[in-house]
Design a protein around this motif. Structure first.
Motif, PDB file in Angstrom:
ATOM      1  N   LEU A  51      74.506 -86.803  29.735  1.00 47.10           N
ATOM      2  CA  LEU A  51      74.214 -88.192  30.103  1.00 47.10           C
ATOM      3  C   LEU A  51      73.187 -88.276  31.222  1.00 47.10           C
ATOM      4  N   LYS A  52      73.337 -87.433  32.231  1.00 44.00           N
ATOM      5  CA  LYS A  52      72.390 -87.449  33.348  1.00 44.00           C
ATOM      6  C   LYS A  52      71.000 -87.016  32.900  1.00 44.00           C
ATOM      7  N   ARG A  53      70.933 -85.999  32.038  1.00 50.00           N
ATOM      8  CA  ARG A  53      69.628 -85.562  31.529  1.00 50.00           C
ATOM      9  C   ARG A  53      68.961 -86.662  30.705  1.00 50.00           C
ATOM     10  N   GLU A  54      69.730 -87.334  29.871  1.00 49.93           N
ATOM     11  CA  GLU A  54      69.164 -88.413  29.055  1.00 49.93           C
ATOM     12  C   GLU A  54      68.691 -89.561  29.931  1.00 49.93           C
ATOM     13  N   ARG A  55      69.444 -89.888  30.975  1.00 51.89           N
ATOM     14  CA  ARG A  55      69.030 -90.941  31.901  1.00 51.89           C
ATOM     15  C   ARG A  55      67.724 -90.555  32.595  1.00 51.89           C
ATOM     16  N   GLU A  56      67.627 -89.302  33.037  1.00 50.38           N
ATOM     17  CA  GLU A  56      66.395 -88.825  33.673  1.00 50.38           C
ATOM     18  C   GLU A  56      65.233 -88.834  32.690  1.00 50.38           C
ATOM     19  N   ARG A  57      65.491 -88.410  31.455  1.00 53.04           N
ATOM     20  CA  ARG A  57      64.439 -88.351  30.438  1.00 53.04           C
ATOM     21  C   ARG A  57      63.896 -89.751  30.151  1.00 53.04           C
ATOM     22  N   TRP A 127      61.196 -81.141  34.366  1.00 50.66           N
ATOM     23  CA  TRP A 127      60.987 -81.714  33.038  1.00 50.66           C
ATOM     24  C   TRP A 127      59.565 -81.452  32.563  1.00 50.66           C
ATOM     25  N   VAL A 128      59.086 -80.221  32.715  1.00 54.53           N
ATOM     26  CA  VAL A 128      57.696 -79.913  32.384  1.00 54.53           C
ATOM     27  C   VAL A 128      57.408 -80.162  30.911  1.00 54.53           C
ATOM     28  N   ALA A 129      58.237 -79.640  30.007  1.00 52.05           N
ATOM     29  CA  ALA A 129      57.985 -79.799  28.577  1.00 52.05           C
ATOM     30  C   ALA A 129      58.036 -81.272  28.179  1.00 52.05           C
ATOM     31  N   PRO A 142      61.966 -82.729  24.209  1.00 49.11           N
ATOM     32  CA  PRO A 142      62.120 -81.341  24.675  1.00 49.11           C
ATOM     33  C   PRO A 142      61.492 -80.385  23.669  1.00 49.11           C
ATOM     34  N   ARG A 143      60.345 -79.857  24.005  1.00 52.04           N
ATOM     35  CA  ARG A 143      59.637 -78.893  23.163  1.00 52.04           C
ATOM     36  C   ARG A 143      59.351 -77.648  23.984  1.00 52.04           C
ATOM     37  N   ARG A 144      58.998 -76.599  23.287  1.00 51.84           N
ATOM     38  CA  ARG A 144      58.573 -75.375  23.972  1.00 51.84           C
ATOM     39  C   ARG A 144      57.049 -75.361  23.962  1.00 51.84           C
ATOM     40  N   TRP A 145      56.466 -75.486  25.117  1.00 52.32           N
ATOM     41  CA  TRP A 145      55.007 -75.467  25.247  1.00 52.32           C
ATOM     42  C   TRP A 145      54.568 -74.071  25.639  1.00 52.32           C
TER      43      TRP A 145
END
Length: 165
Positions: A51-57, A127-129, A142-145
């Motif tokens: 939930l926290k990651r989704e809120r940040e995203r 959250w670089v990617a 969320p991807r792998r760059w």
């Protein structure tokens, strides 16, 4: 030793055996309850983190200076910068560098080789990617760059060129 002593000894032995069995049973029950509690705690922590990651995203914004952001990534991974970055179909290209979510097999035919994976642990930005995806497509995914370097045909790689020149 009389019969009363023998009976008393057997009662004591049976009592200690019963006490040991009850303690063992209690320990097993307690261990089972602790495992269930630990599992519930782990599930709650994972859901809370998601939930926290989704809120940040969702609150993620593109950096104010994309050129500086891309140069910071290239500098920290390769020690190189590009004078100018351009957004392309593959990702971001600039001065023989390509920052792209494409796998190495898709880029090798274009004269690039993989130099480094863009890992969030190497930067202050966690959250670089997602930031790169937001800058590229407008949606934080969320991807792998990866950072690719243009291969120069007929030249030795830099460390070997120093040895053999």
């Amino acid at each position: 030793m009389t019969e009363a002593d023998l009976v008393l000894g057997m009662l004591l032995a049976a009592g200690f055996a019963l006490l040991g069995a009850l303690i063992t049973y209690g320990n097993v029950r307690q261990a089972r309850a602790l495992r269930a509690l630990e599992e519930a705690w782990r599930d709650w922590a994972e859901r809370d983190l998601q939930l926290k990651r989704e809120r940040e995203r969702r609150s993620l914004q593109a950096p104010p200076d994309p050129q500086a952001y891309l140069n910071r990534i290239a500098r920290s991974l390769l020690g190189r910068e590009a004078v100018r970055w351009e957004r392309t179909e593959e990702g971001f290209a600039g001065d023989g560098l390509l920052l792209s979510p494409l796998p190495p097999e898709a880029v090798e035919g274009r004269g690039f080789r993989e130099a480094a994976r863009v890992d969030a642990l190497a930067f202050e930005d966690a959250w670089v990617a997602e930031t790169l995806s937001l800058m590229h497509a407008g949606v934080p995914e969320p991807r792998r760059w990866r950072l690719y370097v243009r291969q120069r045909p007929g030249r030795l790689p830099r460390p070997l060129a120093r040895v053999w020149s």
